[in-house]
Motif scaffolding. Structure first.
Motif, short mmCIF file in Angstrom:
data_model
loop_
_atom_site.label_atom_id
_atom_site.label_comp_id
_atom_site.label_asym_id
_atom_site.label_seq_id
_atom_site.Cartn_x
_atom_site.Cartn_y
_atom_site.Cartn_z
N GLY A 125 0.83 -1.21 0.00
CA GLY A 125 0.00 0.00 0.00
C GLY A 125 0.87 1.25 0.00
O GLY A 125 2.04 1.22 -0.40
N GLY A 126 0.28 2.35 0.47
CA GLY A 126 0.99 3.63 0.48
C GLY A 126 2.21 3.61 1.38
O GLY A 126 3.26 4.17 1.03
N ALA A 127 2.09 2.96 2.53
CA ALA A 127 3.23 2.91 3.46
C ALA A 127 4.38 2.11 2.86
O ALA A 127 5.56 2.43 3.07
CB ALA A 127 2.79 2.31 4.79
N ASN A 147 3.80 -9.26 -1.03
CA ASN A 147 2.44 -8.86 -0.68
C ASN A 147 1.49 -10.02 -0.91
O ASN A 147 1.67 -10.82 -1.83
CB ASN A 147 2.01 -7.66 -1.53
N LYS A 152 0.12 -6.55 -6.89
CA LYS A 152 0.46 -5.23 -6.34
C LYS A 152 1.95 -5.16 -6.01
O LYS A 152 2.59 -4.12 -6.18
CB LYS A 152 -0.35 -4.95 -5.08
N TRP A 167 4.61 -14.06 -1.46
CA TRP A 167 4.19 -13.91 -0.06
C TRP A 167 4.44 -15.20 0.74
O TRP A 167 4.94 -15.16 1.86
CB TRP A 167 2.72 -13.49 0.01
N THR A 181 4.64 -3.26 6.69
CA THR A 181 3.70 -2.15 6.44
C THR A 181 2.26 -2.67 6.36
O THR A 181 1.37 -1.94 5.96
CB THR A 181 4.04 -1.39 5.14
N THR A 182 2.05 -3.95 6.71
CA THR A 182 0.68 -4.49 6.72
C THR A 182 0.06 -4.20 8.09
O THR A 182 0.77 -3.86 9.04
CB THR A 182 0.68 -6.03 6.51
N PRO A 183 -1.26 -4.36 8.22
CA PRO A 183 -1.87 -4.13 9.54
C PRO A 183 -1.70 -5.31 10.51
O PRO A 183 -2.24 -5.27 11.61
CB PRO A 183 -3.34 -3.90 9.21
N LEU A 184 -0.97 -6.35 10.11
CA LEU A 184 -0.78 -7.50 10.99
C LEU A 184 -0.05 -7.05 12.27
O LEU A 184 1.05 -6.51 12.19
CB LEU A 184 0.03 -8.59 10.28
N MET A 190 -6.30 -7.74 14.83
CA MET A 190 -5.00 -8.16 14.29
C MET A 190 -3.91 -8.22 15.36
O MET A 190 -2.76 -8.53 15.05
CB MET A 190 -4.54 -7.18 13.21
P1 ATR Z 1 -1.33 1.67 3.79
O1 ATR Z 1 -1.72 2.82 2.92
O2 ATR Z 1 -1.29 1.98 5.26
O3 ATR Z 1 -0.07 1.04 3.33
P2 ATR Z 1 -3.15 -0.21 2.51
O4 ATR Z 1 -3.03 0.53 1.23
O5 ATR Z 1 -4.49 -0.59 2.97
O6 ATR Z 1 -2.52 0.61 3.72
O7 ATR Z 1 -2.20 -1.48 2.45
C1 ATR Z 1 -2.26 -2.48 3.37
C2 ATR Z 1 -1.38 -3.63 2.91
O8 ATR Z 1 -1.45 -4.64 3.90
C3 ATR Z 1 -1.83 -4.25 1.61
O9 ATR Z 1 -0.68 -4.55 0.86
C4 ATR Z 1 -2.56 -5.51 2.04
O10 ATR Z 1 -2.47 -6.60 1.15
P3 ATR Z 1 -3.45 -6.77 -0.12
O11 ATR Z 1 -2.84 -5.94 -1.19
O12 ATR Z 1 -3.42 -8.23 -0.42
O13 ATR Z 1 -4.79 -6.29 0.32
C5 ATR Z 1 -1.82 -5.86 3.28
N1 ATR Z 1 -2.67 -6.65 4.18
C6 ATR Z 1 -3.83 -6.26 4.76
N2 ATR Z 1 -4.33 -7.24 5.54
C7 ATR Z 1 -3.46 -8.28 5.44
C8 ATR Z 1 -3.41 -9.61 6.00
N3 ATR Z 1 -4.36 -10.05 6.82
N4 ATR Z 1 -2.37 -10.41 5.66
C9 ATR Z 1 -1.41 -9.97 4.82
N5 ATR Z 1 -1.40 -8.73 4.26
C10 ATR Z 1 -2.40 -7.91 4.57
#
Ligand code: ATR
Length: 267
Positions: A125-127, A147, A152, A167, A181-184, A190
């Motif tokens: 994502g953006g981060a 990812n 992506k 991944w 940078t994921t929400p994990l 989470m």
């Molecule tokens: P940000 O702008 O903060 O980076 P985002 O654009 O929502 O947030 O990006 C979140 C990232 O975390 C994404 O790459 C997402 O993966 P997907 O592209 O497959 O959606 C990843 N992500 C979110 N939940 C996840 C999970 N449960 N396991 C692994 N990756 C996850």
């Protein structure tokens, strides 16, 4: 009195007003920083007002970091390379865009004796874009991105000259720096999740989490137990804010004081 603020939608809780208002007060600057919820439909009218109100500087957060670029006179090369802006400032009559998230990513790594030779970014994502741009700006020679949705990661890998890592195989190779940078690991559903298995850390690696709530994610806790250095997401948040403050005022907030303030706000 100069007027600053943050725009986003929904804005939710943000520590930015706490940080910047503290800085203004500490340095005796006659300015205030507010939180302005601005919906995507209202972004155009709001940006019109920015030029007339006048607003001296803005922080920009989700979902406006890309859309706001259309309203600027200029952007830094850094913001252009990330494709996102989180800070607006004036240079004379020109409304300019910068991305201090990148500076926030870089700052905690600048004090290291030696840079890691490789870094993997988890998420796309953006981060993740800010992290890849920062690691590239620092000169880390080998970058990887993994990812859950592979397409992506492929796009980011192409944009930043990184290797796309599957991944499911992200832990197979050794990386000097692992950046989540994921929400994990984020508080809530989470909180008990982690993007890296505890027995797959190489001692001596650096674990860097962009998540700052909680401060000690499971990822960072297990990395520390495995002998890794750790950097919490609070550092990135702090340093992106310090860089904004510098752009707006030409002055530096006291870093340790600001860190203590944020730690207090989080606890
Ligand atoms: P940000 O702008 O903060 O980076 P985002 O654009 O929502 O947030 O990006 C979140 C990232 O975390 C994404 O790459 C997402 O993966 P997907 O592209 O497959 O959606 C990843 N992500 C979110 N939940 C996840 C999970 N449960 N396991 C692994 N990756 C996850």
């Amino acid at each position: 009195m100069k007027s600053f603020g943050i725009i986003g939608w929904p804005l939710g809780h943000t520590m930015s007003p706490t940080l910047h208002n503290w800085g203004f007060e500490q340095l005796g600057i006659d300015a205030g920083y507010a939180a302005w919820p601005v919906s995507p439909d209202d972004l155009g009218p709001f940006m019109g007002q920015v030029r007339t109100r006048p607003i001296s500087g803005l922080s920009v957060t989700i979902p406006h970091k890309q859309a706001v670029m259309a309203f600027l006179d200029r952007m830094t090369d850094r913001a252009r390379s990330v494709g996102a802006v989180n800070t607006l400032y004036w240079d004379g009559e020109d409304l300019c865009g910068e991305n201090t998230d990148v500076l926030g990513v870089i700052a905690p790594l600048k004090g290291l004796d030696s840079l890691p030779a490789s870094a993997i970014v988890l998420g796309a994502g953006g981060a993740a874009r800010a992290a890849l741009a920062g690691f590239r700006e620092l000169g880390i020679p080998h970058l990887g991105v993994a990812n859950r949705t592979r397409s992506k990661a492929e796009r980011l890998a192409a944009d930043f000259g990184a290797t796309c890592v599957d991944w499911d195989h992200r832990m197979d190779a050794e990386w000097g720096l692992i950046c989540n940078t994921t929400p994990l690991g984020m508080s809530g559903d989470m909180a008990d999740a982690t993007p890296w298995d505890r027995d797959r850390f190489s001692p001596g690696a650096i674990a860097y989490d962009i998540v700052y709530n909680p401060l000690q994610t499971r990822f960072l806790r297990e990395a520390a137990q495995a002998g890794c250095a750790t950097i919490s997401g609070l550092e990135m948040f702090l340093h992106q804010g310090l860089a904004q403050f510098r752009l707006w005022t030409g002055r530096d907030m006291n870093e340790n004081g600001a860190r203590a303030l944020l730690l207090d706000a989080l606890n």
